[in-house]
Design an enzyme around this catalytic site. Structure first.
Site, PDB file in Angstrom:
ATOM      1  N   HIS A  61       0.905  -1.244   0.024  1.00  0.00           N
ATOM      2  CA  HIS A  61      -0.074  -0.125   0.062  1.00  0.00           C
ATOM      3  C   HIS A  61       1.067   1.248  -0.015  1.00  0.00           C
ATOM      4  CE1 HIS A  61       1.081  -0.499   4.245  1.00  0.00           C
ATOM      5  NE2 HIS A  61       0.538   0.818   4.374  1.00  0.00           N
ATOM      6  N   HIS A  63       1.225   4.109   1.837  1.00  0.00           N
ATOM      7  CA  HIS A  63       1.808   4.630   3.124  1.00  0.00           C
ATOM      8  C   HIS A  63       3.305   4.854   2.909  1.00  0.00           C
ATOM      9  CE1 HIS A  63      -1.875   3.953   5.797  1.00  0.00           C
ATOM     10  NE2 HIS A  63      -1.882   5.280   5.371  1.00  0.00           N
ATOM     11  N   ASP A  65       6.027   4.887   4.578  1.00  0.00           N
ATOM     12  CA  ASP A  65       6.910   3.888   5.353  1.00  0.00           C
ATOM     13  C   ASP A  65       6.914   2.558   4.277  1.00  0.00           C
ATOM     14  OD1 ASP A  65       4.094   3.344   6.390  1.00  0.00           O
ATOM     15  OD2 ASP A  65       5.163   1.953   7.602  1.00  0.00           O
ATOM     16  N   HIS A 138      -6.898  -2.639   5.612  1.00  0.00           N
ATOM     17  CA  HIS A 138      -6.118  -1.335   6.028  1.00  0.00           C
ATOM     18  C   HIS A 138      -6.863  -0.153   6.019  1.00  0.00           C
ATOM     19  CE1 HIS A 138      -2.701  -0.001   8.110  1.00  0.00           C
ATOM     20  NE2 HIS A 138      -2.174   0.729   6.822  1.00  0.00           N
ATOM     21  N   HIS A 266       6.493  -5.603  11.182  1.00  0.00           N
ATOM     22  CA  HIS A 266       5.886  -3.986  11.242  1.00  0.00           C
ATOM     23  C   HIS A 266       5.893  -3.983  12.774  1.00  0.00           C
ATOM     24  CE1 HIS A 266       3.226  -0.740  10.764  1.00  0.00           C
ATOM     25  NE2 HIS A 266       3.691  -0.520   9.385  1.00  0.00           N
TER      26      HIS A 266
END
Length: 305
Positions: A61, A63, A65, A138, A266
């Protein structure tokens, strides 16, 4: 060879001992990245993985990071003389983000970088394996991935082949490759001397997600499940609100799926100094669990059956 190298195991923010998300799979020398957080290329250097055999990046995805390491990595490979195309797969927005990656800076790439958008259920087919895109839960559009090797041929029954009149040599090889051979006017099929197909290996990578049915189903009897394990169970309310998972929740999923090994990654910066609470919560439910650490490597062996 099927080796997993954990280049970044942190959640959201880098810490002094965890880079943002990046997991590399080395399959017979082909390198595949699942996510590519900030600093991934330096981690590749530290782990001595090499870069030029990187065929694909699968982004879970967008994001920051999980993708900020891509622009620097693709420019470094161009500077090093890369000529082979690089494929970047991901959810909605992948094509647009790939064009942005290519446009950053005043450096003309010397090779093709192609963005390919996937939907849940899409399959990327390779010669000896597939990678299946999985729907995850998410806060933005996201995917997990399952790398599934093709079944392997069964074991060759040498004694049976000789009984059938086949001399050792090239005809053995033909039968092992699935071909039919003729000896003294008699046809011998491959299945006459080959055992039943043996399973390949399966690795599932969840990306950031709540525990969910598609990951559970893809993980059934998987060799390795690499799953978001951001929080200890005491943070369950926040995990649900932020669309992440607790260690105990993931352990329950792994137990139901009967995975061979669960690896939690994570890891929230809350556990910078001590991730033991995550391991304790997970092991209450499922024993075969590991907390990922940066630069950790594991080999995924073939099963005996």
């Amino acid at each position: 060879m099927l080796r997993i190298i954990f280049l970044g195991t942190g959640g959201s923010l880098p810490t002094r001992n965890r880079n943002p998300s990046a997991v590399m799979v080395n399959r017979e020398g082909e390198l595949i990245l699942f996510d590519c957080g900030e600093g991934t290329q330096q981690q590749m250097m530290r782990a001595k993985t090499g870069m030029m055999n990187l065929s694909s990046i699968f982004v879970s995805h967008f994001h920051a990071d999980h993708f900020l390491g891509i622009p620097g990595l693709i420019q470094t490979m161009s500077f090093m003389g890369r000529k082979e195309p690089l494929l970047i797969y991901g959810p909605e927005g992948t094509i647009e983000f790939t064009e942005l990656f290519k446009a950053l800076g005043y450096f003309n790439l010397k090779y093709e970088v192609q963005g390919i958008q996937l939907k849940p259920g899409d399959v990327v087919e390779r010669e000896e394996y597939v990678i299946r895109a999985l729907k995850t839960e998410h806060s933005i559009s996201s995917l997990g991935y399952a790398l599934i090797e093709n079944p392997r041929p069964g074991r060759f029954n040498r004694e049976r082949a000789i009984e059938l009149g086949i001399p050792p040599g090239p005809l053995f090889a033909k039968l092992q490759k699935g071909n039919m051979v003729e000896v003294n006017g008699k046809l011998v099929k491959s299945e006459d001397v080959m055992g039943t197909l043996r399973p390949g290996r399966t690795i599932v990578y969840s990306g950031d997600t709540r525990p969910c049915e598609p990951i559970l189903e893809a993980s059934r009897d998987a060799d390795v499940l690499i799953h978001d394990g951001s929080f200890a169970d005491e943070m369950a309310d926040w995990a649900e609100e932020s669309k992440h998972s607790t260690a105990g929740e993931v352990a329950a999923l792994a137990k139901e799926a009967e995975v061979r090994t669960l690896i939690l990654t994570h890891i929230s910066s809350r556990y910078t100094d001590d991730a033991e609470p995550l391991l304790t919560d997970a092991k209450k439910v499922f024993e075969k669990v590991i907390i990922a650490e940066d630069l950790m490597e594991i080999e995924v062996p073939y099963r005996s059956k």
